[in-house]
Enzyme design. Structure first.
Site, mmCIF file in Angstrom:
data_model
loop_
_atom_site.group_PDB
_atom_site.id
_atom_site.type_symbol
_atom_site.label_atom_id
_atom_site.label_comp_id
_atom_site.label_asym_id
_atom_site.label_seq_id
_atom_site.Cartn_x
_atom_site.Cartn_y
_atom_site.Cartn_z
ATOM 1 N N ASP A 1 -68.337 1.169 8.886
ATOM 2 C CA ASP A 1 -68.551 2.472 8.250
ATOM 3 C C ASP A 1 -67.808 3.598 8.979
ATOM 4 O O ASP A 1 -67.160 4.435 8.358
ATOM 5 C CB ASP A 1 -70.060 2.737 8.238
ATOM 6 C CG ASP A 1 -70.424 4.109 7.718
ATOM 7 O OD1 ASP A 1 -70.315 4.317 6.498
ATOM 8 O OD2 ASP A 1 -70.829 4.972 8.522
ATOM 9 N N SER B 1 -76.850 5.456 4.507
ATOM 10 C CA SER B 1 -77.375 4.233 5.134
ATOM 11 C C SER B 1 -78.884 4.264 5.312
ATOM 12 O O SER B 1 -79.527 3.209 5.308
ATOM 13 C CB SER B 1 -76.738 4.025 6.511
ATOM 14 O OG SER B 1 -75.369 3.816 6.379
ATOM 15 N N HIS C 1 -64.893 6.058 7.586
ATOM 16 C CA HIS C 1 -65.012 7.528 7.533
ATOM 17 C C HIS C 1 -63.766 8.186 8.129
ATOM 18 O O HIS C 1 -63.385 9.274 7.719
ATOM 19 C CB HIS C 1 -66.255 8.004 8.284
ATOM 20 C CG HIS C 1 -67.535 7.867 7.515
ATOM 21 N ND1 HIS C 1 -67.720 8.429 6.268
ATOM 22 C CD2 HIS C 1 -68.705 7.235 7.820
ATOM 23 C CE1 HIS C 1 -68.957 8.152 5.843
ATOM 24 N NE2 HIS C 1 -69.560 7.410 6.758
#
Ligand SMILES: [Zn+2]
Length: 534
Positions: A358, A144, A362
């Site tokens: 995100d 990111s 994960h």
């Protein structure tokens, strides 16, 4: 009809096959055609042509045919907006891969009792779409920090770098080193207002790229800098919010990550004893800080003082877990920021990050990735209601994707998070659905990951409806990894507003910055280097 009206028309058309039916009853007439007729497709150039044309088909009353014809009509009525933008809002959902958009669209529709596939997320009504290549200077699959740097500074950089060039090292922490300008810094330098919102820590990679320059994304607070960085004069990300180098500083900053701004004595993690929140309030701008949803909601929308909102020690809650009495929603923060920033007569730039799509990915927990995407869509809907698309460019995209796939032939209406059940395609007309089995004899879900915590092993317990309905369920993964990885696939970008028509085709990620700068008429400007020192 205004161009803003066109966007709404397009949205309504897409949302409602029934409305399109009505339109076509009046425009298509009663002409009957035989099934053998070859469709007579003319080139059409105006909306009137579309309204008048009769495609010869026995299926012209079919709902999907009419939906597509309504779509053509809406597209032909769209006007480009060639004028410069006054404001730009960059919406970034961290990790929002294209499969996440497809699955979240269905989740959002099913959440309202629909079958799901026909649903349209707020940003899917935007007229311009591009694919964005997300590689950075050292990896095919990016993080990111480097991808957000590309979007806010206009250059590609290396993994972990926050608004510094790939070639910069410890020498760049010295006072006189030229750093890449960020979207917020340029805006402030030009007398515009600026804002940064994230549901992650405000010192986390994506929001940090707007107001800081750091060789490592890990240096969120002073104790995280290695000795060599301290010796070189590098400053942690949180402290750089206070030393913002252009204009009068970021005007609205809302999100999580209080701990990096507070000393250990006050429950934070700073080892230098500084209370950055108090320093920010006392920095001479008359800024206000808030730490709860109640304090935030009590702020007048017509106030003019800068606002610093920190609603959690670390990341804010996932939308699915959020206590609305403690933390505002992404949509609330977005609406507030637009109300405040639009008071600046020179316009504003605003970054809004849904930071936790995100994190859910994960952890291979598709449920929270989809519910956070739903909240992201609601935040964009709030922006669409608030702004005039004749003066505000809205760009919606992701920094990178994830490995989640959407597959396995589920029937239309199958719960998107459920076990795959489907119909027998070799028996037309049959509506009976049955559980689909993999070749190892076990059922599976439509959403799964290439890697992650929950690999499918030979001795795994077969999945049940109860297991996959659990909000903590981790989807199955191809190979084991404690943290599922990003993907290197292109991400989608949606744009509406002035000069949005330039966002199209296949884009390099750093071109997103340049297209926003062009929309704002910044292309005729020289960025002065003498103002760059910190
Ligand atoms: Zn990530």
């Amino acid at each position: 009809m205004s161009t803003k009206g066109n966007l709404l028309l397009s949205s309504n058309l897409l949302r409602s096959a029934a409305a399109i039916s009505l339109l076509f009853v009046t425009s298509c007439g009663q002409r009957q055609t035989s099934q053998e007729t070859i469709p007579d497709i003319d080139l059409v150039s105006t909306a009137d042509d579309v309204a008048n044309i009769e495609l010869a088909s026995a299926y012209s009353q079919d709902a999907s045919w009419q939906l597509a014809r309504g779509d053509v009509m809406a597209r032909l009525q769209r006007a480009e907006r060639p004028q410069a933008a006054r404001n730009v809002i960059l919406f970034v959902a961290d990790g929002l891969s294209i499969p996440t958009i497809a699955a979240a669209r269905i989740y959002d529709g099913q959440d309202r009792g629909e079958s799901g596939v026909e649903n349209v997320l707020s940003f899917e009504t935007f007229p311009n779409v591009a694919l964005v290549k997300t590689y950075n200077t050292d990896r095919q699959v990016s993080d990111s920090a480097s991808t957000a740097t590309a979007m806010v500074t206009g250059i590609k950089t290396r993994t972990g770098a926050i608004s510094v060039a790939a070639t910069q090292g410890f020498e760049s922490c010295e006072q006189d080193t030229v750093m890449p300008w960020t979207l917020a810094e340029i805006a402030e330098d030009r007398g515009m207002a600026s804002g940064v919102i994230s549901t992650a820590r405000l010192t986390h990679a994506t929001p940090a790229t707007m107001y800081s320059h750091s060789l490592s994304r890990g240096w969120e607070t002073d104790g995280e800098l290695p000795e060599i960085a301290v010796a070189a004069g590098c400053v942690d990300i949180a402290a750089q919010l206070l030393s913002f180098r252009s204009g009068d500083g970021v005007d609205v900053i809302l999100g999580g990550g209080r701990r990096s701004f507070r000393p250990t004595e006050m429950g934070g993690v700073r080892t230098d004893g500084r209370d950055l929140v108090a320093e920010w309030r006392e920095s001479g701008r008359g800024g206000v800080s808030v730490e709860s949803a109640a304090e935030f909601r009590a702020l007048p929308i017509d106030g003019t003082e800068p606002v610093f909102g920190l609603f959690s020690d670390s990341h804010m809650s996932y939308e699915a877990d959020r206590d609305a009495s403690e933390e505002p929603s992404l949509a609330e923060m977005t609406g507030f920021a637009i109300d405040r920033l639009s008071q600046n007569e020179n316009g504003y730039v605003l970054m809004v990050e849904a930071g936790r799509v995100d994190h859910a990915h994960h952890g291979t927990n598709a449920y929270r990735a989809l519910t956070d995407t739903q909240a992201f869509s609601e935040a964009i809907a709030t922006a669409i209601e608030r702004v005039d698309l004749d003066e505000t460019l809205i760009v919606v995209t992701a920094d990178h994707g994830h490995t989640m796939t959407f597959s396995g032939y589920p029937a239309r209406g199958n719960p998107i998070l459920g076990l795959v059940r489907t119909n027998d395609a070799s028996n037309p007309g049959s509506t009976e659905l049955s559980l689909t089995m993999a070749d190892d004899g076990g059922p599976y879900t439509a959403l799964g990951y290439q890697n992650g915590r929950n690999p499918r092993l030979d001795d795994s317990e077969p999945l049940t409806d109860e297991m996959v309905a659990d909000t903590e369920f981790m989807q199955q993964a191809g190979f084991p990894r404690m943290s599922e990885t990003h993907s290197g696939a292109d991400v989608a970008l949606y744009a509406a507003g002035p000069r949005a028509h330039n966002f199209g085709g296949s884009l390099e990620q750093n071109s997103v910055f340049h297209l926003m700068a062009y929309a704002l008429d910044w292309h005729a400007t020289t960025i002065e280097n003498e103002n760059l020192t910190e």
